[in-house]
Design a protein around this motif. Structure first.
Motif, PDB file in Angstrom:
ATOM      1  N   GLN A 167     -12.784   9.587  -5.088  1.00  0.00           N
ATOM      2  CA  GLN A 167     -12.546   9.684  -3.651  1.00  0.00           C
ATOM      3  C   GLN A 167     -11.053   9.881  -3.416  1.00  0.00           C
ATOM      4  O   GLN A 167     -10.231   9.228  -4.057  1.00  0.00           O
ATOM      5  N   VAL A 204      -7.870   9.051  -1.705  1.00  0.00           N
ATOM      6  CA  VAL A 204      -7.381   7.893  -0.957  1.00  0.00           C
ATOM      7  C   VAL A 204      -5.962   8.118  -0.428  1.00  0.00           C
ATOM      8  O   VAL A 204      -5.441   7.277   0.307  1.00  0.00           O
ATOM      9  N   ALA A 205      -5.357   9.227  -0.795  1.00  0.00           N
ATOM     10  CA  ALA A 205      -4.043   9.609  -0.261  1.00  0.00           C
ATOM     11  C   ALA A 205      -3.920  11.123  -0.370  1.00  0.00           C
ATOM     12  O   ALA A 205      -4.248  11.696  -1.401  1.00  0.00           O
ATOM     13  N   HIS A 225      -3.716   5.014   7.613  1.00  0.00           N
ATOM     14  CA  HIS A 225      -3.458   3.923   6.668  1.00  0.00           C
ATOM     15  C   HIS A 225      -2.842   2.725   7.383  1.00  0.00           C
ATOM     16  O   HIS A 225      -3.174   1.575   7.084  1.00  0.00           O
ATOM     17  N   SER A 266      -7.356  -0.190   1.295  1.00  0.00           N
ATOM     18  CA  SER A 266      -8.471  -0.774   0.545  1.00  0.00           C
ATOM     19  C   SER A 266      -8.273  -0.618  -0.960  1.00  0.00           C
ATOM     20  O   SER A 266      -9.001  -1.217  -1.743  1.00  0.00           O
ATOM     21  N   MET A 267      -7.280   0.145  -1.371  1.00  0.00           N
ATOM     22  CA  MET A 267      -7.012   0.368  -2.791  1.00  0.00           C
ATOM     23  C   MET A 267      -6.000  -0.621  -3.371  1.00  0.00           C
ATOM     24  O   MET A 267      -5.620  -0.505  -4.528  1.00  0.00           O
ATOM     25  N   CYS A 293      -9.220   7.795  -6.420  1.00  0.00           N
ATOM     26  CA  CYS A 293      -9.759   6.596  -7.070  1.00  0.00           C
ATOM     27  C   CYS A 293     -11.278   6.668  -6.960  1.00  0.00           C
ATOM     28  O   CYS A 293     -11.805   6.857  -5.857  1.00  0.00           O
ATOM     29  N   VAL A 324      -4.901   4.020  -9.177  1.00  0.00           N
ATOM     30  CA  VAL A 324      -5.134   5.286  -8.479  1.00  0.00           C
ATOM     31  C   VAL A 324      -4.429   6.388  -9.261  1.00  0.00           C
ATOM     32  O   VAL A 324      -3.290   6.221  -9.697  1.00  0.00           O
ATOM     33  N   TYR A 344       0.798  -1.235   0.000  1.00  0.00           N
ATOM     34  CA  TYR A 344       0.000   0.000   0.000  1.00  0.00           C
ATOM     35  C   TYR A 344       0.828   1.281   0.000  1.00  0.00           C
ATOM     36  O   TYR A 344       0.407   2.325   0.482  1.00  0.00           O
ATOM     37  N   VAL A 386      -0.964   4.812   0.785  1.00  0.00           N
ATOM     38  CA  VAL A 386      -2.279   4.933   0.165  1.00  0.00           C
ATOM     39  C   VAL A 386      -3.232   4.107   1.022  1.00  0.00           C
ATOM     40  O   VAL A 386      -2.815   3.128   1.652  1.00  0.00           O
ATOM     41  N   HIS A 387      -4.508   4.464   1.051  1.00  0.00           N
ATOM     42  CA  HIS A 387      -5.474   3.696   1.835  1.00  0.00           C
ATOM     43  C   HIS A 387      -5.406   2.233   1.397  1.00  0.00           C
ATOM     44  O   HIS A 387      -5.503   1.934   0.214  1.00  0.00           O
TER      45      HIS A 387
END
Length: 160
Positions: free
Chosen positions: A88, A90-91, A108, A66-67, A85, A72, A52, A63-64
């Motif tokens: 949204q 995500v970072a 994170h 969940s990605m 992404c 992204v 991540y 990065v979150h």
């Protein structure tokens, strides 16, 4: 401040006049700015790996989690690194101009720990066939003597 008055009074051959005289014509020809500012800075599209983190401009940014496995879009401005992404964020990190730095969002790390625990629990459950404590059959040692026909025989160290 000293240069501008002098520059405006000179005649410039390429514009056939003085810059101060051309200003009203130039202002009239300018278009209105768009309502959405144009994208500035560098943009990159990156698939997020299992750790991540993504390497951008010689630094690693979190990065979150969940990605993981998804694409992204990153925008690097002069002061921010922003990952988006599906519309949204995500970072979002302050941009680091040093080299070989790791920039991590504590959220994170927390999410990654939670996801890792859930994954390991599922993996443990799957490996034991859904049972938490597998049952193993056990026998008395004398049962093996019966099976191999050794019952009643005297062995060294046996007391009868």
């Amino acid at each position: 401040t000293q240069w501008l008055p002098r520059a405006n009074t000179r005649t410039v051959r390429s514009i056939q006049g003085r810059p101060i005289d051309r200003l009203p014509v130039e202002l009239q020809a300018m278009n209105q700015l768009p309502p959405i500012p144009p994208a500035t800075g560098f943009t990159h599209r990156v698939r997020i790996s299992r750790d991540y983190y993504v390497r951008l401009d010689r630094n690693d940014y979190s990065v979150h989690p969940s990605m993981i496995g998804r694409l992204v879009d990153f925008t690097l401005t002069l002061d921010r690194v922003i990952g988006v992404c599906d519309q949204q964020i995500v970072a979002d990190h302050p941009r680091c101009w040093a080299k070989h730095q790791v920039i991590t969002d504590p959220e994170h790390v927390q999410v990654a720990s939670t996801l890792r625990s859930a994954f390991n629990k599922i993996r443990r459950t799957a490996s034991t066939g859904g049972l938490q404590d597998p049952v193993v059959a056990s026998r008395e040692l004398s049962e093996y003597d019966k099976i191999f026909g050794l019952e009643g025989q005297d062995f060294i160290g046996d007391e009868q």
